[in-house]
Write an enzyme that holds these catalytic residues in place. Structure first.
Site, PDB file in Angstrom:
ATOM      1  CE  LYS A   1      -8.505   2.155 -14.549  1.00 44.16           C
ATOM      2  NZ  LYS A   1      -7.857   1.292 -15.546  1.00 44.16           N
TER       3      LYS A   1
ATOM      4  CD  GLU B   1       1.964  -0.256  -2.492  1.00 46.81           C
ATOM      5  OE1 GLU B   1       1.544  -1.111  -3.287  1.00 46.81           O
ATOM      6  OE2 GLU B   1       1.907  -0.368  -1.265  1.00 46.81           O
TER       7      GLU B   1
ATOM      8  CB  CYS C   1       6.849  -3.637  -8.764  1.00 48.53           C
ATOM      9  SG  CYS C   1       6.146  -4.455  -7.317  1.00 48.53           S
TER      10      CYS C   1
ATOM     11  CD  GLU D   1       9.234  -0.372 -13.693  1.00 50.04           C
ATOM     12  OE1 GLU D   1       8.461   0.511 -14.102  1.00 50.04           O
ATOM     13  OE2 GLU D   1       9.053  -1.003 -12.645  1.00 50.04           O
TER      14      GLU D   1
END
Ligand code: NDP
Length: 489
Positions: free
Chosen positions: A182, A256, A290, A393
């Site tokens: 997905k 992750e 990331c 973040e």
């Protein structure tokens, strides 16, 4: 230059065939905001069909391949991606707006090498054996046997769409699993195109499946009783929702997630090298990596120098433009929604007392790119370590420079976060390298470099940045089931 866009259809890929649905959603070109594709949203029926196909394929020709033949096929997928390099490049650029210079050096080659690198991972890594003494003196032999986990659901993000999806599909297939992917709804093209490669190289039907949609399609995977494991890359909050969703069906999970990675510049750093690497870590892929560095602690004795040189990097080494222009190395962010998020932090930084060293807003082009999702590369000083901008973040091309005075202090500052994905530091003192590196609470620590990846090494985060490790032999713990066989002599 401006692209002439023909709107493409992006159906699901189920059991080796493209499957359209009645509900579609638009995929936009972040450079201008134009519609480039209609993705076909998968519902329960399509997800069920994809999972059933993946389950059946485990017991079909795929499941009967020898390890060697499977490895050969996985290497052929890598070659298949290379053969279609330009098609993948175009698809990735249309979805993300990233410059060709970035996608052709990072995304597409890594998309291919993720298959090549993991093709032999199972063959090359022996399992453990132990001789056991038994009371009757005859003894026993223990040995491990690995088998595929089964049907793996892959849920992937939009920042490095092909690279991050194949980082999971490569080892999953190499280990003999089948997958249902997905992709993010904003970047569904390369995962779809991969279906063509699978058919071209003769991967049996049902081994690789793709379903499109938003978080609700992802939820159909995470709650599906016939999926054996979910491997996820994305935000920490989404990860936590997924962990709850998979609990009732007791699937394995490899997670992750997000990061707020520290950079540290010690007073003895080689500044030419530091600025080059730090510039990449703050701004590559428009800050949507990331592993990127959104907070940089700089020794007070060189603070002004680093600030001025990083400002010069942002203003003179980064070039906005159309993706196909040779000089372009800085693209838009992936969507208007993400642009609004990044710009809200630019505003917040000023409210939190930041001094804007450079950037802080959005560029104006006076052409069709003003419909795109552009933001400026941005550097702040004057933010405190515990400000929201320095702790949350953002996932944009921005960084906060914060001064420090000594090594112990900066290690504490670097670790003072819920995240633990990556850390990067710069020093020419070898003792310091080995003293500091093990103290940093991060799954990946780079010294005098950034994003230098060896696919044989462990990849993943600690604390809220991840659960488990992938990469090299480490992925075997997720992509296979290990049984111990005990044979009494
Ligand atoms: P999201 O968490 O928003 O989405 C990731 C994927 O999860 C998408 O395919 C998304 O679908 C899907 N999803 C969303 N909600 C659910 C749900 N409830 N159930 C199942 N699936 C769901 O991440 P982004 O795409 O915004 O990616 C950016 C994030 O990824 C950043 O936080 C970044 O740090 C992290 N990341 C981590 C990496 C690592 O290795 N640790 C590497 C790269 C990125 P959709 O969006 O289509 O709705």
């Amino acid at each position: 230059m401006r692209k002439n866009i023909t709107v493409r259809q992006l159906p699901n890929f189920i059991n080796g065939k493209y499957v359209e649905t009645s509900e579609t959603f638009d995929v936009l070109y972040p450079v201008t905001g134009e519609v480039t594709a209609k993705a076909h949203k998968a519902g329960q029926a399509e997800v069920d069909a994809a999972v059933a196909a993946a389950r059946a394929a485990l017991h079909g020709p795929w499941g009967k391949l020898t390890q060697q033949d499977r490895a050969k096929m996985v290497r052929a997928i890598a070659e298949g991606v290379q053969k279609r390099f330009d098609d993948f490049l175009e698809a990735e650029v249309l979805d993300t707006g990233k410059p060709y210079s970035v996608a052709s050096h990072v995304d597409i080659p890594r998309g291919a090498s993720n298959f090549a690198a993991f093709a032999d991972v199972l063959r090359e890594n022996p399992t453990e054996t132990f001789m056991l003494d038994t009371p009757d003196g005859s003894g026993a032999l223990n040995y491990g046997v690995r088998r595929p986990r089964g049907v793996i659901g892959i849920i992937s993000p939009w920042n490095l769409p092909l690279l991050l999806m194949t980082f999971k599909a490569g080892p999953a297939l190499a280990c003999g699993n089948t997958v249902v992917v997905k992709p993010s709804e904003v970047t569904p093209s390369t995962a779809t195109l991969m279906g063509e490669v699978m058919n071209e190289v003769g991967v049996p039907e049902g081994v690789y499946n793709v379903v499109h949609g938003f978080g609700d399609t992802g939820q159909l995977l995470t709650s599906h009783p016939d999926i054996d494991g979910i491997t996820f890359t994305g935000e920490t909050l989404t990860g936590s929702i997924i962990l709850k969703a998979i609990a009732p069906t007791l699937k394995g999970a490899s997670m992750e997630m997000g990061g707020k990675n520290p950079g540290i510049v010690f007073e003895d750093a080689d500044l030419d090298l530091t600025i080059k690497e730090l510039g990449r870590s703050c701004f590559l892929n428009t800050g949507q990596v990331c592993l990127g560095t959104e907070r940089v602690y700089v020794h007070e004795s060189i603070f002004d120098q680093v600030r001025d040189r990083l400002k010069d990097y942002a203003e003179n080494q980064l070039h906005y433009g159309y993706p196909d222009e040779d000089t372009t190395n800085f693209g838009p962010v992936v969507s208007d929604e993400h642009r609004e998020k990044v710009l809200s932090y630019y505003k917040l930084a000023e409210e939190e007392g930041a001094t804007v060293v450079t950037g802080g807003g959005a560029p104006a082009f006076e052409d069709e790119r003003d419909g795109g999702s552009w933001v400026e590369p941005t550097i702040w000083t004057g933010l405190t370590h515990d400000s929201r901008v320095a702790t949350e973040e953002i996932f944009g091309p921005c960084t906060a420079l914060i001064p420090f005075t000594d090594e112990d202090e900066v290690i504490k500052l670097a670790n003072d976060t819920n995240y633990g994905l990556a850390a990067t530091f710069f020093t020419t003192n070898a003792s310091r390298v080995h003293r500091v590196a093990p103290q940093l609470e991060a799954g990946i620590v780079w010294v005098n470099s950034w994003f230098l990846r060896d696919l044989r090494t462990a990849f993943g985060g600690m604390k809220h940045s991840g659960i488990g490790r992938e990469g090299g032999v480490h992925g075997l713990d997720f992509y296979t089931e290990l049984s111990n066989v005990c044979v009494k002599y």
